[in-house]
Design a protein around this motif. Structure first.
Motif, PDB file in Angstrom:
ATOM      1  N   THR A   7     169.619  44.928  63.831  1.00 29.38           N
ATOM      2  CA  THR A   7     170.197  43.647  63.450  1.00 29.38           C
ATOM      3  C   THR A   7     169.861  42.587  64.482  1.00 29.38           C
ATOM      4  OG1 THR A   7     172.024  44.785  62.349  1.00 29.38           O
ATOM      5  CG2 THR A   7     172.365  42.468  62.878  1.00 29.38           C
ATOM      6  N   ALA A   8     169.481  41.422  64.003  1.00 29.57           N
ATOM      7  CA  ALA A   8     169.275  40.255  64.866  1.00 29.57           C
ATOM      8  C   ALA A   8     170.433  39.301  64.614  1.00 29.57           C
ATOM      9  CB  ALA A   8     167.946  39.577  64.537  1.00 29.57           C
ATOM     10  N   ARG A   9     170.845  38.577  65.663  1.00 31.22           N
ATOM     11  CA  ARG A   9     171.968  37.644  65.545  1.00 31.22           C
ATOM     12  C   ARG A   9     171.708  36.458  66.468  1.00 31.22           C
ATOM     13  NH1 ARG A   9     176.995  38.174  63.733  1.00 31.22           N
ATOM     14  NH2 ARG A   9     176.790  40.418  63.565  1.00 31.22           N
ATOM     15  N   ALA A  10     172.074  35.278  65.974  1.00 31.89           N
ATOM     16  CA  ALA A  10     171.972  34.059  66.789  1.00 31.89           C
ATOM     17  C   ALA A  10     173.215  33.218  66.543  1.00 31.89           C
ATOM     18  CB  ALA A  10     170.717  33.272  66.426  1.00 31.89           C
ATOM     19  N   THR A  11     173.614  32.485  67.568  1.00 29.71           N
ATOM     20  CA  THR A  11     174.806  31.643  67.493  1.00 29.71           C
ATOM     21  C   THR A  11     174.510  30.312  68.168  1.00 29.71           C
ATOM     22  OG1 THR A  11     176.240  33.582  67.550  1.00 29.71           O
ATOM     23  CG2 THR A  11     177.253  31.493  68.143  1.00 29.71           C
ATOM     24  N   VAL A  12     175.086  29.249  67.604  1.00 26.67           N
ATOM     25  CA  VAL A  12     174.923  27.916  68.182  1.00 26.67           C
ATOM     26  C   VAL A  12     176.232  27.153  68.006  1.00 26.67           C
ATOM     27  CG1 VAL A  12     174.034  26.854  66.054  1.00 26.67           C
ATOM     28  CG2 VAL A  12     173.392  25.901  68.257  1.00 26.67           C
ATOM     29  N   PHE A 101     176.011  34.282  57.289  1.00 29.21           N
ATOM     30  CA  PHE A 101     176.416  33.182  58.157  1.00 29.21           C
ATOM     31  C   PHE A 101     177.907  33.296  58.392  1.00 29.21           C
ATOM     32  CE2 PHE A 101     172.749  30.990  56.162  1.00 29.21           C
ATOM     33  CZ  PHE A 101     172.142  30.436  57.287  1.00 29.21           C
ATOM     34  N   SER A 102     178.343  32.941  59.593  1.00 28.15           N
ATOM     35  CA  SER A 102     179.772  32.754  59.829  1.00 28.15           C
ATOM     36  C   SER A 102     179.955  31.399  60.488  1.00 28.15           C
ATOM     37  CB  SER A 102     180.366  33.869  60.686  1.00 28.15           C
ATOM     38  OG  SER A 102     179.849  33.837  61.988  1.00 28.15           O
ATOM     39  N   VAL A 103     181.017  30.716  60.082  1.00 25.28           N
ATOM     40  CA  VAL A 103     181.331  29.365  60.546  1.00 25.28           C
ATOM     41  C   VAL A 103     182.738  29.411  61.124  1.00 25.28           C
ATOM     42  CG1 VAL A 103     181.715  26.983  59.781  1.00 25.28           C
ATOM     43  CG2 VAL A 103     179.863  28.333  58.764  1.00 25.28           C
ATOM     44  N   GLU A 104     182.889  28.963  62.377  1.00 28.68           N
ATOM     45  CA  GLU A 104     184.203  28.962  63.015  1.00 28.68           C
ATOM     46  C   GLU A 104     184.394  27.660  63.775  1.00 28.68           C
ATOM     47  OE1 GLU A 104     185.119  32.360  65.411  1.00 28.68           O
ATOM     48  OE2 GLU A 104     184.036  33.715  64.082  1.00 28.68           O
ATOM     49  N   PRO A 105     185.604  27.094  63.716  1.00 29.23           N
ATOM     50  CA  PRO A 105     185.884  25.910  64.539  1.00 29.23           C
ATOM     51  C   PRO A 105     185.814  26.285  66.023  1.00 29.23           C
ATOM     52  CG  PRO A 105     187.700  26.364  63.008  1.00 29.23           C
ATOM     53  CD  PRO A 105     186.748  27.508  62.916  1.00 29.23           C
ATOM     54  N   CYS A 106     185.379  25.349  66.838  1.00 33.75           N
ATOM     55  CA  CYS A 106     185.365  25.552  68.287  1.00 33.75           C
ATOM     56  C   CYS A 106     185.610  24.205  68.964  1.00 33.75           C
ATOM     57  CB  CYS A 106     184.054  26.188  68.745  1.00 33.75           C
ATOM     58  SG  CYS A 106     182.610  25.115  68.656  1.00 33.75           S
ATOM     59  N   VAL A 108     183.757  22.084  70.518  1.00 35.21           N
ATOM     60  CA  VAL A 108     182.810  20.982  70.268  1.00 35.21           C
ATOM     61  C   VAL A 108     182.696  20.637  68.784  1.00 35.21           C
ATOM     62  CG1 VAL A 108     181.443  21.497  72.325  1.00 35.21           C
ATOM     63  CG2 VAL A 108     180.738  22.424  70.123  1.00 35.21           C
ATOM     64  N   GLY A 109     183.261  21.471  67.918  1.00 33.66           N
ATOM     65  CA  GLY A 109     183.191  21.234  66.475  1.00 33.66           C
ATOM     66  C   GLY A 109     183.118  22.534  65.713  1.00 33.66           C
ATOM     67  N   THR A 110     181.913  23.156  65.735  1.00 30.72           N
ATOM     68  CA  THR A 110     181.703  24.368  64.946  1.00 30.72           C
ATOM     69  C   THR A 110     180.810  25.341  65.693  1.00 30.72           C
ATOM     70  OG1 THR A 110     181.832  23.083  62.903  1.00 30.72           O
ATOM     71  CG2 THR A 110     180.822  25.257  62.742  1.00 30.72           C
ATOM     72  N   GLU A 111     181.180  26.617  65.627  1.00 29.09           N
ATOM     73  CA  GLU A 111     180.284  27.670  66.098  1.00 29.09           C
ATOM     74  C   GLU A 111     179.697  28.327  64.857  1.00 29.09           C
ATOM     75  OE1 GLU A 111     180.807  30.239  69.678  1.00 29.09           O
ATOM     76  OE2 GLU A 111     181.160  31.739  68.099  1.00 29.09           O
ATOM     77  N   LEU A 112     178.392  28.303  64.766  1.00 28.83           N
ATOM     78  CA  LEU A 112     177.678  28.867  63.623  1.00 28.83           C
ATOM     79  C   LEU A 112     176.875  30.070  64.087  1.00 28.83           C
ATOM     80  CD1 LEU A 112     176.584  28.795  60.693  1.00 28.83           C
ATOM     81  CD2 LEU A 112     174.807  27.225  61.534  1.00 28.83           C
ATOM     82  N   SER A 113     177.034  31.179  63.366  1.00 26.13           N
ATOM     83  CA  SER A 113     176.242  32.378  63.629  1.00 26.13           C
ATOM     84  C   SER A 113     175.498  32.754  62.363  1.00 26.13           C
ATOM     85  CB  SER A 113     177.132  33.552  64.041  1.00 26.13           C
ATOM     86  OG  SER A 113     177.795  33.288  65.253  1.00 26.13           O
ATOM     87  N   GLN A 114     174.299  33.262  62.547  1.00 23.14           N
ATOM     88  CA  GLN A 114     173.531  33.842  61.448  1.00 23.14           C
ATOM     89  C   GLN A 114     173.027  35.185  61.913  1.00 23.14           C
ATOM     90  OE1 GLN A 114     169.882  31.894  60.120  1.00 23.14           O
ATOM     91  NE2 GLN A 114     169.986  32.917  58.141  1.00 23.14           N
ATOM     92  N   TRP A 115     172.990  36.143  61.004  1.00 31.03           N
ATOM     93  CA  TRP A 115     172.506  37.467  61.343  1.00 31.03           C
ATOM     94  C   TRP A 115     171.714  38.046  60.183  1.00 31.03           C
ATOM     95  CZ3 TRP A 115     174.467  41.311  58.220  1.00 31.03           C
ATOM     96  CH2 TRP A 115     175.631  40.999  57.502  1.00 31.03           C
ATOM     97  N   LEU A 151     165.998  33.273  62.944  1.00 30.62           N
ATOM     98  CA  LEU A 151     167.407  32.880  63.018  1.00 30.62           C
ATOM     99  C   LEU A 151     167.596  31.731  64.005  1.00 30.62           C
ATOM    100  CD1 LEU A 151     169.152  36.386  63.133  1.00 30.62           C
ATOM    101  CD2 LEU A 151     168.803  34.920  61.143  1.00 30.62           C
ATOM    102  N   GLU A 152     166.973  31.854  65.161  1.00 26.85           N
ATOM    103  CA  GLU A 152     167.108  30.803  66.174  1.00 26.85           C
ATOM    104  C   GLU A 152     166.533  29.482  65.677  1.00 26.85           C
ATOM    105  OE1 GLU A 152     165.430  32.524  69.725  1.00 26.85           O
ATOM    106  OE2 GLU A 152     167.049  34.026  69.823  1.00 26.85           O
ATOM    107  N   SER A 153     165.423  29.541  64.980  1.00 29.97           N
ATOM    108  CA  SER A 153     164.835  28.333  64.401  1.00 29.97           C
ATOM    109  C   SER A 153     165.758  27.746  63.335  1.00 29.97           C
ATOM    110  CB  SER A 153     163.466  28.654  63.800  1.00 29.97           C
ATOM    111  OG  SER A 153     162.939  27.537  63.133  1.00 29.97           O
TER     112      SER A 153
END
Length: 166
Positions: A7-12, A101-106, A108-115, A151-153
Motif C-alpha cells: 500500500t502507498a499512502r500520501a497526506t497533505v 481518500f480521507s478528509v479530516e479537519p485540521c 490549517v483547514g483540511t488534512e487530505l490523505s489518499q492511498w 498519490l503525491e502528485s
C-alpha cells in the motif's frame, strides 16, 4: 511481495475547508486530469455521483502494461470524510486494487490523505510476476513507487486547486 497487499499512502494539509476539498476528491472526472495513467472514467448503471454500491468504468494506460479497462465499485462514501472504491480489472472476484481518500479537519483547514493498495485479486502486474517470479519483489517495489509518486502528485494538484479556489 504482492500477497502482502502493498500500500502507498500520501497526506497533505490544505488551507481550505473540508467541504471544498471534498468537492474535488469526490469528483471522479477530476482524477482523469490529475492522473498520468487514467485516461477516462464513466459512471455505470445510471449513476452520476458516488455512493456506496455505485460503479464506474475507467480506461487506463501504462507504458509497460498497455491499455486496459476496469470497473470500480464504491465501497465507502461518507460525505466530507471518506471515499473508497475497489477495482476489478478482470475475472477475479477479489479487487485488483483498492483506492481511497480521507478528509479530516485540521488546524490549517483540511488534512487530505489518499492511498492505494495492490491486490488481493490479480492485476496486469501479475502477468509480469508470473513471467519473472524471481523478480517479484523488484516488480512490486517499482509499481508501489509509481503509486506513491502518483498519490503525491494528485495531492499536490488538489491542494493547488483547493487553495486557489479560496
Amino acid at each position: 511481495m504482492y500477497a502482502d497487499l502493498p500500500t502507498a499512502r500520501a497526506t497533505v494539509q490544505i488551507s481550505a475547508t473540508p467541504e471544498a476539498v471534498w468537492a474535488l476528491v469526490s469528483d471522479i472526472h477530476l482524477m482523469v486530469k490529475l492522473s498520468e495513467e487514467l485516461l477516462e472514467v464513466t459512471w455505470l448503471d445510471g449513476a452520476g455521483e458516488p455512493d456506496v454500491g455505485t460503479r464506474f468504468r475507467g480506461r487506463s494506460f501504462h507504458e509497460a502494461l498497455g491499455e486496459w479497462e476496469s470497473t470500480s465499485t464504491v465501497i465507502e462514501f461518507k460525505p466530507n470524510s471518506a471515499f473508497t472504491w475497489e477495482v476489478n480489472a478482470g475475472q477475479d472476484v477479489r479487487p485488483s486494487s483498492v483506492w481511497g481518500f480521507s478528509v479530516e479537519p485540521c488546524a490549517v483547514g483540511t488534512e487530505l490523505s489518499q492511498w492505494g493498495q495492490m491486490g488481493p485479486g490479480r492485476s496486469g502486474l501479475n502477468h509480469a510476476i508470473d513471467r519473472l517470479p524471481h523478480k517479484e519483489e523488484k516488480i512490486v517495489a517499482n509499481r508501489i513507487g509509481e503509486f506513491q509518486a502518483g498519490l503525491e502528485s494528485n495531492l499536490r494538484l488538489i491542494k493547488e486547486l483547493a487553495e486557489g479556489a479560496r
